[in-house]
Write a protein that holds these residues in place. Structure first.
Motif, PDB file in Angstrom:
ATOM      1  N   MET A 142       6.583  10.360  -7.080  1.00  0.00           N
ATOM      2  CA  MET A 142       6.726   8.956  -6.774  1.00  0.00           C
ATOM      3  C   MET A 142       6.266   8.700  -5.342  1.00  0.00           C
ATOM      4  SD  MET A 142       7.897   7.697  -9.580  1.00  0.00           S
ATOM      5  CE  MET A 142       8.468   6.070  -9.209  1.00  0.00           C
ATOM      6  N   ALA A 143       6.030   7.457  -5.057  1.00  0.00           N
ATOM      7  CA  ALA A 143       5.577   7.055  -3.733  1.00  0.00           C
ATOM      8  C   ALA A 143       6.052   5.634  -3.468  1.00  0.00           C
ATOM      9  CB  ALA A 143       4.057   7.135  -3.655  1.00  0.00           C
ATOM     10  N   HIS A 144       5.643   5.098  -2.341  1.00  0.00           N
ATOM     11  CA  HIS A 144       5.997   3.739  -1.967  1.00  0.00           C
ATOM     12  C   HIS A 144       4.733   2.942  -1.659  1.00  0.00           C
ATOM     13  CE1 HIS A 144       9.859   5.734  -1.483  1.00  0.00           C
ATOM     14  NE2 HIS A 144      10.365   4.542  -1.716  1.00  0.00           N
ATOM     15  N   ARG A 145       4.855   1.630  -1.760  1.00  0.00           N
ATOM     16  CA  ARG A 145       3.720   0.743  -1.502  1.00  0.00           C
ATOM     17  C   ARG A 145       4.221  -0.474  -0.714  1.00  0.00           C
ATOM     18  NH1 ARG A 145       1.095  -0.475  -6.765  1.00  0.00           N
ATOM     19  NH2 ARG A 145       0.298   1.622  -6.464  1.00  0.00           N
ATOM     20  N   ILE A 146       3.439  -0.874   0.283  1.00  0.00           N
ATOM     21  CA  ILE A 146       3.761  -2.040   1.103  1.00  0.00           C
ATOM     22  C   ILE A 146       3.104  -3.274   0.486  1.00  0.00           C
ATOM     23  CG2 ILE A 146       3.471  -3.109   3.377  1.00  0.00           C
ATOM     24  CD1 ILE A 146       3.382  -0.208   4.521  1.00  0.00           C
ATOM     25  N   ASN A 199      -0.536   5.863   2.141  1.00  0.00           N
ATOM     26  CA  ASN A 199      -1.345   6.747   1.315  1.00  0.00           C
ATOM     27  C   ASN A 199      -0.395   7.361   0.294  1.00  0.00           C
ATOM     28  OD1 ASN A 199      -2.683   8.926   0.154  1.00  0.00           O
ATOM     29  ND2 ASN A 199      -3.816   9.383   2.024  1.00  0.00           N
ATOM     30  N   GLU A 200      -0.436   6.862  -0.928  1.00  0.00           N
ATOM     31  CA  GLU A 200       0.513   7.274  -1.959  1.00  0.00           C
ATOM     32  C   GLU A 200       0.376   8.739  -2.359  1.00  0.00           C
ATOM     33  OE1 GLU A 200       0.391   4.422  -5.155  1.00  0.00           O
ATOM     34  OE2 GLU A 200       0.397   2.768  -3.724  1.00  0.00           O
ATOM     35  N   GLU A 201      -0.779   9.340  -2.112  1.00  0.00           N
ATOM     36  CA  GLU A 201      -0.981  10.752  -2.451  1.00  0.00           C
ATOM     37  C   GLU A 201      -0.285  11.675  -1.455  1.00  0.00           C
ATOM     38  OE1 GLU A 201      -5.118  11.582  -3.007  1.00  0.00           O
ATOM     39  OE2 GLU A 201      -5.356   9.963  -4.455  1.00  0.00           O
ATOM     40  N   VAL A 202      -0.026  11.172  -0.255  1.00  0.00           N
ATOM     41  CA  VAL A 202       0.594  11.974   0.791  1.00  0.00           C
ATOM     42  C   VAL A 202       2.091  11.668   0.928  1.00  0.00           C
ATOM     43  CG1 VAL A 202       0.489  12.559   3.253  1.00  0.00           C
ATOM     44  CG2 VAL A 202      -1.617  12.071   2.012  1.00  0.00           C
ATOM     45  N   ALA A 225      11.739   7.567   1.554  1.00  0.00           N
ATOM     46  CA  ALA A 225      12.253   6.193   1.645  1.00  0.00           C
ATOM     47  C   ALA A 225      12.718   5.784   3.040  1.00  0.00           C
ATOM     48  CB  ALA A 225      13.344   5.944   0.623  1.00  0.00           C
ATOM     49  N   LEU A 226      12.367   6.545   4.059  1.00  0.00           N
ATOM     50  CA  LEU A 226      12.724   6.136   5.417  1.00  0.00           C
ATOM     51  C   LEU A 226      12.022   4.832   5.793  1.00  0.00           C
ATOM     52  CD1 LEU A 226      12.688   9.545   7.328  1.00  0.00           C
ATOM     53  CD2 LEU A 226      14.674   8.163   6.693  1.00  0.00           C
ATOM     54  N   CYS A 227      10.821   4.647   5.295  1.00  0.00           N
ATOM     55  CA  CYS A 227      10.077   3.411   5.565  1.00  0.00           C
ATOM     56  C   CYS A 227      10.779   2.203   4.965  1.00  0.00           C
ATOM     57  CB  CYS A 227       8.643   3.507   5.051  1.00  0.00           C
ATOM     58  SG  CYS A 227       8.497   3.819   3.271  1.00  0.00           S
ATOM     59  N   ILE A 283       8.613  -3.100   1.099  1.00  0.00           N
ATOM     60  CA  ILE A 283       8.124  -1.820   0.616  1.00  0.00           C
ATOM     61  C   ILE A 283       8.817  -1.487  -0.699  1.00  0.00           C
ATOM     62  CG2 ILE A 283       7.809   0.631   1.122  1.00  0.00           C
ATOM     63  CD1 ILE A 283       7.930  -0.112   4.108  1.00  0.00           C
ATOM     64  N   ASP A 284       8.008  -1.209  -1.712  1.00  0.00           N
ATOM     65  CA  ASP A 284       8.528  -0.923  -3.049  1.00  0.00           C
ATOM     66  C   ASP A 284       8.205   0.506  -3.465  1.00  0.00           C
ATOM     67  OD1 ASP A 284       9.346  -3.633  -3.504  1.00  0.00           O
ATOM     68  OD2 ASP A 284       7.259  -4.124  -3.898  1.00  0.00           O
ATOM     69  N   LYS A 285       9.039   1.054  -4.326  1.00  0.00           N
ATOM     70  CA  LYS A 285       8.765   2.346  -4.950  1.00  0.00           C
ATOM     71  C   LYS A 285       7.794   2.120  -6.110  1.00  0.00           C
ATOM     72  CE  LYS A 285      11.162   6.478  -6.141  1.00  0.00           C
ATOM     73  NZ  LYS A 285      12.366   7.157  -5.760  1.00  0.00           N
TER      74      LYS A 285
END
Length: 58
Positions: free
Chosen positions: A1-5, A36-39, A44-46, A55-57
């Motif tokens: 999983m990652a996060h997106r702004i 950068n969702e790959e990195v 979730a500190l952001c 910022i969403d997961k």
């Protein structure tokens, strides 16, 4: 999983970039940040640092 702004809601404060341990957040046009969702290590500190709650997961 990652996060997106969500760029439309980002106020370019840089709080997310400052706390990111993976260094996966960069500044783009107008100071808006991009993850950068790959990195992203999904810490979730952001999310906690963002004063605009934009910022969403993913």
């Amino acid at each position: 999983m990652a996060h997106r702004i969500r760029p439309a809601e980002c106020v370019a404060c840089g709080a997310c970039q400052f706390v990111c341990p993976a260094g996966c957040i960069s500044e783009v046009e107008g100071g808006i940040r991009l993850i950068n969702e790959e990195v992203c290590v999904d810490c979730a500190l952001c999310v906690r640092a963002c004063p605009e709650d934009c910022i969403d997961k993913v």
